[in-house]
Scaffold this motif. Structure first.
Motif, PDB file in Angstrom:
ATOM      1  N   LEU A 140       0.821  -1.210   0.000  1.00 26.32           N
ATOM      2  CA  LEU A 140       0.000   0.000   0.000  1.00 26.32           C
ATOM      3  C   LEU A 140       0.858   1.265   0.000  1.00 26.32           C
ATOM      4  O   LEU A 140       0.525   2.245  -0.661  1.00 26.32           O
ATOM      5  N   ILE A 141       1.968   1.248   0.740  1.00 23.44           N
ATOM      6  CA  ILE A 141       2.860   2.414   0.752  1.00 23.44           C
ATOM      7  C   ILE A 141       3.463   2.637  -0.632  1.00 23.44           C
ATOM      8  O   ILE A 141       3.549   3.769  -1.121  1.00 23.44           O
ATOM      9  N   SER A 142       3.869   1.565  -1.293  1.00 24.04           N
ATOM     10  CA  SER A 142       4.427   1.679  -2.649  1.00 24.04           C
ATOM     11  C   SER A 142       3.388   2.216  -3.620  1.00 24.04           C
ATOM     12  O   SER A 142       3.664   3.112  -4.420  1.00 24.04           O
ATOM     13  N   GLU A 143       2.161   1.660  -3.536  1.00 23.74           N
ATOM     14  CA  GLU A 143       1.092   2.107  -4.442  1.00 23.74           C
ATOM     15  C   GLU A 143       0.715   3.556  -4.183  1.00 23.74           C
ATOM     16  O   GLU A 143       0.469   4.321  -5.120  1.00 23.74           O
ATOM     17  N   ALA A 144       0.670   3.949  -2.908  1.00 22.89           N
ATOM     18  CA  ALA A 144       0.332   5.337  -2.579  1.00 22.89           C
ATOM     19  C   ALA A 144       1.402   6.286  -3.101  1.00 22.89           C
ATOM     20  O   ALA A 144       1.113   7.364  -3.602  1.00 22.89           O
ATOM     21  N   GLY A 145       2.662   5.880  -2.992  1.00 20.83           N
ATOM     22  CA  GLY A 145       3.742   6.703  -3.504  1.00 20.83           C
ATOM     23  C   GLY A 145       3.687   6.866  -5.000  1.00 20.83           C
ATOM     24  O   GLY A 145       3.903   7.952  -5.541  1.00 20.83           O
ATOM     25  N   GLU A 146       3.345   5.784  -5.703  1.00 15.05           N
ATOM     26  CA  GLU A 146       3.238   5.841  -7.165  1.00 15.05           C
ATOM     27  C   GLU A 146       2.111   6.757  -7.597  1.00 15.05           C
ATOM     28  O   GLU A 146       2.171   7.388  -8.650  1.00 15.05           O
ATOM     29  N   GLY A 147       1.080   6.856  -6.744  1.00 13.69           N
ATOM     30  CA  GLY A 147      -0.053   7.724  -7.085  1.00 13.69           C
ATOM     31  C   GLY A 147       0.194   9.173  -6.731  1.00 13.69           C
ATOM     32  O   GLY A 147      -0.607  10.043  -7.032  1.00 13.69           O
ATOM     33  N   ALA A 148       1.313   9.456  -6.053  1.00 12.65           N
ATOM     34  CA  ALA A 148       1.632  10.831  -5.659  1.00 12.65           C
ATOM     35  C   ALA A 148       2.775  11.363  -6.524  1.00 12.65           C
ATOM     36  O   ALA A 148       3.830  11.748  -6.033  1.00 12.65           O
ATOM     37  N   ASP A 149       2.568  11.352  -7.834  1.00 13.85           N
ATOM     38  CA  ASP A 149       3.561  11.835  -8.793  1.00 13.85           C
ATOM     39  C   ASP A 149       4.896  11.118  -8.665  1.00 13.85           C
ATOM     40  O   ASP A 149       5.966  11.708  -8.827  1.00 13.85           O
ATOM     41  N   GLY A 150       4.832   9.822  -8.347  1.00 11.65           N
ATOM     42  CA  GLY A 150       6.050   9.032  -8.270  1.00 11.65           C
ATOM     43  C   GLY A 150       6.865   9.255  -7.014  1.00 11.65           C
ATOM     44  O   GLY A 150       7.945   8.721  -6.863  1.00 11.65           O
ATOM     45  N   VAL A 151       6.366  10.071  -6.080  1.00  7.60           N
ATOM     46  CA  VAL A 151       7.096  10.340  -4.844  1.00  7.60           C
ATOM     47  C   VAL A 151       6.705   9.303  -3.803  1.00  7.60           C
ATOM     48  O   VAL A 151       5.536   9.129  -3.495  1.00  7.60           O
ATOM     49  N   MET A 152       7.675   8.613  -3.246  1.00  6.25           N
ATOM     50  CA  MET A 152       7.394   7.615  -2.216  1.00  6.25           C
ATOM     51  C   MET A 152       8.590   7.524  -1.283  1.00  6.25           C
ATOM     52  O   MET A 152       9.685   7.988  -1.606  1.00  6.25           O
ATOM     53  N   PRO A 153       8.383   6.935  -0.093  1.00 11.64           N
ATOM     54  CA  PRO A 153       9.517   6.739   0.811  1.00 11.64           C
ATOM     55  C   PRO A 153      10.623   5.954   0.114  1.00 11.64           C
ATOM     56  O   PRO A 153      10.364   5.115  -0.737  1.00 11.64           O
ATOM     57  N   LEU A 154      11.863   6.221   0.484  1.00 11.13           N
ATOM     58  CA  LEU A 154      12.985   5.538  -0.147  1.00 11.13           C
ATOM     59  C   LEU A 154      12.925   4.034   0.080  1.00 11.13           C
ATOM     60  O   LEU A 154      13.374   3.255  -0.751  1.00 11.13           O
ATOM     61  N   ASP A 155      12.389   3.601   1.202  1.00  6.62           N
ATOM     62  CA  ASP A 155      12.332   2.183   1.532  1.00  6.62           C
ATOM     63  C   ASP A 155      10.935   1.844   2.063  1.00  6.62           C
ATOM     64  O   ASP A 155      10.694   1.899   3.271  1.00  6.62           O
TER      65      ASP A 155
END
Length: 208
Positions: A140-155
């Motif tokens: 879910l964290i990865s998917e949420a990051g992808e939905g935020a203009d490609g910005v996601m936590p580094l890990d």
């Protein structure tokens, strides 16, 4: 088939009795005889379902995990169009057991966590539950990051571990009265919001 269905139902009934007694007196005070009385079945019926007390406790722990998982899934199904970030918030809130309606369940869950420190079988079951939750949080964290203009936590996996540990800690802090449910809710969602802010700040500094 009817016998199999009855056996499954009886095991769940016994698990409910274990949880009720664990909430009242902790796991140390749970005996097969008391469980039989609480579930209103014979000692023989309990022993036919579970060979040992530890086997019974392992099943009850899995049963609690299933109930929490079903609630998480129900929230996601009710809002299938929600974002991954929203879904993550719902899942973390359910797992934290912050609501008054889940207070008894929180007491029982923490009783099992404490007992798992001295029970290899319970620790193994608990570890499997946490591993599944961590995997779901990571996704879910990865998917949420992808939905935020490609910005996601580094890990995303590390952030999932952190979130899982935070959720567990908040359960304890609310249960002992150190935090109110609302205060714990605010802490949880401030952390969730920070997941997307930290990488953005890092990008900004790297461009300057």
């Amino acid at each position: 088939m009817p016998r199999q269905v009855d056996h499954v139902s009886r095991r769940r009934l016994i698990a409910e009795a274990v949880c009720h007694l664990a909430d009242e007196r902790g796991l140390e005070g749970v005996t097969l005889r008391d469980v039989a009385a609480q579930a209103q079945v014979s000692m023989g019926a309990v022993q036919r379902c579970f060979r040992t007390k530890e086997e019974m406790l392992v099943f009850a722990l899995g049963y609690i995990g299933e109930r929490i998982g079903e609630r998480v899934q129900a929230r996601l199904v009710r809002s299938p169009a929600q974002s991954a970030g929203t879904a993550l918030g719902h899942a973390a809130t359910e797992i934290s057991l912050l609501g008054e309606e889940h207070r008894a369940e929180a007491r029982v869950w923490l009783a099992f966590v404490a007992q798992a420190a001295v029970s290899e079988a319970l620790a193994k079951t608990l570890g499997a539950n946490y591993a599944a939750l961590q995997e779901a949080f990571t996704r879910l964290i990865s998917e949420a990051g992808e939905g935020a203009d490609g910005v996601m936590p580094l890990d995303p996996q590390r952030e999932a571990r952190t979130l899982l540990a935070l959720a567990d800690g908040l359960t304890t802090h609310v249960l002992i009265g150190h935090l109110t449910p609302q205060e714990a809710h605010d802490v949880l969602h401030a952390h969730l919001g920070g997941l997307w802010e930290r990488p953005t700040a890092g990008r900004a500094s790297s461009r300057s």
